[in-house]
Design an enzyme around this catalytic site. Structure first.
Site, PDB file in Angstrom:
ATOM      1  N   ASP A   1      65.839  28.831 -38.278  1.00 57.01           N
ATOM      2  CA  ASP A   1      67.358  28.333 -36.966  1.00 57.01           C
ATOM      3  C   ASP A   1      68.376  28.308 -37.332  1.00 57.01           C
ATOM      4  O   ASP A   1      69.664  28.244 -36.292  1.00 57.01           O
ATOM      5  CB  ASP A   1      66.241  26.785 -36.817  1.00 57.01           C
ATOM      6  CG  ASP A   1      64.995  27.492 -36.200  1.00 57.01           C
ATOM      7  OD1 ASP A   1      64.616  28.215 -35.208  1.00 57.01           O
ATOM      8  OD2 ASP A   1      63.926  26.846 -36.885  1.00 57.01           O
TER       9      ASP A   1
ATOM     10  N   HIS B   1      60.159  23.097 -35.815  1.00 59.02           N
ATOM     11  CA  HIS B   1      61.327  25.044 -35.172  1.00 59.02           C
ATOM     12  C   HIS B   1      60.190  25.202 -33.857  1.00 59.02           C
ATOM     13  O   HIS B   1      58.858  25.954 -33.733  1.00 59.02           O
ATOM     14  CB  HIS B   1      59.921  25.933 -36.320  1.00 59.02           C
ATOM     15  CG  HIS B   1      60.488  27.351 -36.004  1.00 59.02           C
ATOM     16  ND1 HIS B   1      61.650  27.379 -36.219  1.00 59.02           N
ATOM     17  CD2 HIS B   1      59.303  27.758 -35.795  1.00 59.02           C
ATOM     18  CE1 HIS B   1      61.255  28.957 -36.285  1.00 59.02           C
ATOM     19  NE2 HIS B   1      60.291  29.302 -35.232  1.00 59.02           N
TER      20      HIS B   1
HETATM   21  P1  NAD Z   1      51.948  40.059 -36.771  1.00 60.28           P
HETATM   22  O1  NAD Z   1      50.726  39.742 -35.740  1.00 60.28           O
HETATM   23  O2  NAD Z   1      53.018  41.038 -37.420  1.00 60.28           O
HETATM   24  O3  NAD Z   1      51.422  39.442 -38.371  1.00 60.28           O
HETATM   25  C1  NAD Z   1      50.490  38.588 -38.245  1.00 60.28           C
HETATM   26  C2  NAD Z   1      49.532  39.014 -39.561  1.00 60.28           C
HETATM   27  O4  NAD Z   1      48.345  37.620 -39.801  1.00 60.28           O
HETATM   28  C3  NAD Z   1      48.140  40.543 -39.082  1.00 60.28           C
HETATM   29  O5  NAD Z   1      48.451  41.040 -39.679  1.00 60.28           O
HETATM   30  C4  NAD Z   1      46.632  39.058 -38.677  1.00 60.28           C
HETATM   31  O6  NAD Z   1      45.823  39.695 -39.343  1.00 60.28           O
HETATM   32  C5  NAD Z   1      47.509  38.362 -40.118  1.00 60.28           C
HETATM   33  N1  NAD Z   1      46.469  37.635 -40.141  1.00 60.28           N
HETATM   34  C6  NAD Z   1      46.445  36.017 -39.091  1.00 60.28           C
HETATM   35  N2  NAD Z   1      45.194  35.390 -39.464  1.00 60.28           N
HETATM   36  C7  NAD Z   1      44.997  35.888 -40.557  1.00 60.28           C
HETATM   37  C8  NAD Z   1      44.819  34.955 -41.785  1.00 60.28           C
HETATM   38  N3  NAD Z   1      43.601  33.746 -41.396  1.00 60.28           N
HETATM   39  N4  NAD Z   1      45.180  35.287 -42.870  1.00 60.28           N
HETATM   40  C9  NAD Z   1      46.283  36.548 -43.670  1.00 60.28           C
HETATM   41  N5  NAD Z   1      46.343  36.974 -42.565  1.00 60.28           N
HETATM   42  C10 NAD Z   1      46.188  36.287 -41.105  1.00 60.28           C
HETATM   43  O7  NAD Z   1      52.968  38.933 -36.622  1.00 60.28           O
HETATM   44  P2  NAD Z   1      54.058  38.222 -37.179  1.00 60.28           P
HETATM   45  O8  NAD Z   1      55.128  38.953 -36.309  1.00 60.28           O
HETATM   46  O9  NAD Z   1      54.430  38.682 -38.480  1.00 60.28           O
HETATM   47  O10 NAD Z   1      54.761  37.050 -37.263  1.00 60.28           O
HETATM   48  C11 NAD Z   1      53.890  36.553 -38.297  1.00 60.28           C
HETATM   49  C12 NAD Z   1      54.043  34.302 -37.833  1.00 60.28           C
HETATM   50  O11 NAD Z   1      55.236  34.024 -38.027  1.00 60.28           O
HETATM   51  C13 NAD Z   1      53.548  34.599 -36.204  1.00 60.28           C
HETATM   52  O12 NAD Z   1      52.650  33.303 -36.289  1.00 60.28           O
HETATM   53  C14 NAD Z   1      55.374  33.831 -35.860  1.00 60.28           C
HETATM   54  O13 NAD Z   1      54.705  33.384 -34.823  1.00 60.28           O
HETATM   55  C15 NAD Z   1      55.867  33.400 -37.025  1.00 60.28           C
HETATM   56  N6  NAD Z   1      57.720  33.187 -37.055  1.00 60.28           N
HETATM   57  C16 NAD Z   1      57.510  32.550 -37.716  1.00 60.28           C
HETATM   58  C17 NAD Z   1      58.583  32.243 -37.526  1.00 60.28           C
HETATM   59  C18 NAD Z   1      60.265  30.972 -38.242  1.00 60.28           C
HETATM   60  O14 NAD Z   1      60.481  31.311 -37.722  1.00 60.28           O
HETATM   61  N7  NAD Z   1      58.898  29.655 -38.251  1.00 60.28           N
HETATM   62  C19 NAD Z   1      59.778  33.385 -37.363  1.00 60.28           C
HETATM   63  C20 NAD Z   1      59.040  34.373 -36.740  1.00 60.28           C
HETATM   64  C21 NAD Z   1      57.316  34.357 -37.240  1.00 60.28           C
HETATM   65  C1  LMR Z   2      60.790  32.979 -33.447  1.00 55.72           C
HETATM   66  O1  LMR Z   2      61.390  31.614 -33.402  1.00 55.72           O
HETATM   67  O2  LMR Z   2      61.326  33.481 -33.841  1.00 55.72           O
HETATM   68  C2  LMR Z   2      59.673  32.777 -34.100  1.00 55.72           C
HETATM   69  O3  LMR Z   2      58.953  31.490 -34.776  1.00 55.72           O
HETATM   70  C3  LMR Z   2      58.834  33.143 -33.337  1.00 55.72           C
HETATM   71  C4  LMR Z   2      58.815  32.782 -31.976  1.00 55.72           C
HETATM   72  O4  LMR Z   2      57.190  32.635 -31.423  1.00 55.72           O
HETATM   73  O5  LMR Z   2      59.704  31.804 -31.427  1.00 55.72           O
END
Ligand code: NAD
Ligand code: LMR
Length: 331
Positions: A163, A191
């Site tokens: 962010d 967030h």
């Molecule tokens: P994705 O679906 O591509 O990958 C997530 C992975 O996590 C999958 O491979 C799944 O099998 C695995 N997983 C699920 N439960 C699990 C567990 N208990 N233990 C281990 N692995 C597990 O998703 P992504 O695009 O990589 O995003 C992951 C997370 O990050 C999401 O919750 C997304 O919203 C979040 N995210 C946060 C931010 C931030 O700024 N904080 C930014 C982007 C994404």
């Molecule tokens: C982001 O900010 O890109 C992640 O937290 C994914 C979402 O759900 O917005």
């Protein structure tokens, strides 16, 4: 060579794919540190990590140590210095016929993951392990993990650096300046769409970014809305949540803790509130942080919060208190 053990959950996911090479390459921990990677996935997916491991080997990094795949978080957490908790379900997908619209809607689905992960890292991680929660809703997941870890020497953070980078990018475009000129970009609170990116305290050469922009309408409307809703805009455009920029923000957060923060700057992440800036204790809240010369992470004190900002801080506080209430049964 010095060695470091780094755990990454969700290692076969989108963010994992963008993150792992950068953890292993020497870019994050330095060219003199051997990085042992402990990759975690759910049992149905863990086999896929064989391919990830082959690719990591094929990168030929001098700094890549041992790489192992786990589906047992307790085994994986043994002696970890760092845990990047990415594994969880992203929003935008449909579960039982219902599309997950807000990060908060993920609380019931993802929250449970963090009880065991917290216990495992608290019991088996290094005494001074640092944990960065990326999986959404990141702040409250981090709170669940931290409470179950029950280990006050470890540092739990939730990621808000993405962010802050988004906010810097918008300012750089508006003022036609380089990103590197923008300091102290604080993301207060959650967030989520209630986060407050603070342009009063952000500065360029010591001058408030808000005063340099001198356009309150843009700051309070276009800018705020763009930053708060950027995650959704990316999901709408890409059909999947941010991954390269999320991995980059995770790397930057880790790096920010490895060397002292310069005066007049900060890094953004959410940590447990100690009551600073009148934020209630006991929620994981985005604050301006600094790394001290002896490697401690501290909330920067004494920044001015005007009445408009105060209102915004209260809104995001309220949301975090509500999220905490919603998970009261598991903490
Ligand atoms: P994705 O679906 O591509 O990958 C997530 C992975 O996590 C999958 O491979 C799944 O099998 C695995 N997983 C699920 N439960 C699990 C567990 N208990 N233990 C281990 N692995 C597990 O998703 P992504 O695009 O990589 O995003 C992951 C997370 O990050 C999401 O919750 C997304 O919203 C979040 N995210 C946060 C931010 C931030 O700024 N904080 C930014 C982007 C994404
Ligand atoms: C982001 O900010 O890109 C992640 O937290 C994914 C979402 O759900 O917005």
């Amino acid at each position: 060579m010095k060695e470091i053990n780094v755990l990454v959950t969700g290692a076969a996911g989108q963010i994992g794919y963008a993150l792992l090479p950068r953890l292993a390459s020497g870019e994050t921990f330095g060219s003199d540190v051997l990085v042992n990677l402990r990759l975690v996935e759910i049992p149905q997916v863990v086999e896929k990590l064989t391919g990830t491991i082959m690719e990591l080997e094929d990168c030929g990094f001098n700094t890549l140590g041992k790489v192992e795949a786990f589906s047992d978080i307790y085994e994986a957490s043994k002696d970890v210095d760092w845990a990047l908790l990415v594994g969880s379900i992203p929003r935008g997908i449909t579960i039982n016929g219902k599309k997950i619209e807000e990060r908060g809607d993920l609380l019931k689905i993802n929250g449970g993951i963090f009880t065991d992960q917290g216990k495992a890292i608290g019991e088996n991680g290094k005494k001074d392990a640092k944990i960065l929660v990326v999986g959404n809703p990141a702040n409250t997941n981090a709170l669940i993990g931290m409470i179950h870890a029950n280990n006050s020497n470890q540092t739990w953070m939730a990621m808000t650096a993405l962010d802050a980078n988004r906010a810097k990018a918008q300012v750089a475009i508006k003022l036609n300046v380089a990103i590197s000129e923008i300091n102290q970009m604080i993301i207060w609170g959650n967030h989520s769409p209630t986060m407050y990116p603070d342009l009063e305290n952000a500065n360029i050469n010591g001058k408030s970014v808000a005063s340099l922009i001198n356009d309150n309408d843009w700051i309070k409307n276009d800018f705020l809305e763009t930053v708060q809703q950027r995650g959704k805009a990316i999901i709408d455009a890409r059909g999947a949540s941010s991954a390269a920029s999320a991995a980059n923000a995770a790397i930057e957060t880790v790096k920010a803790t490895l060397s002292p923060t310069e005066d007049g700057d900060c890094f953004s992440a959410a940590v447990i509130s100690d009551g600073s800036y009148d934020i209630p204790k006991g929620i994981i809240y985005g604050f301006p942080l600094k790394t001290t010369t002896d490697g401690k992470i501290q909330i920067i004190q004494g920044l001015e919060i005007n009445s408009y900002a105060k209102e915004k801080l209260e809104i995001t506080t309220k949301e975090l208190l509500e999220e905490k209430e919603a998970i009261s049964e598991i903490i």
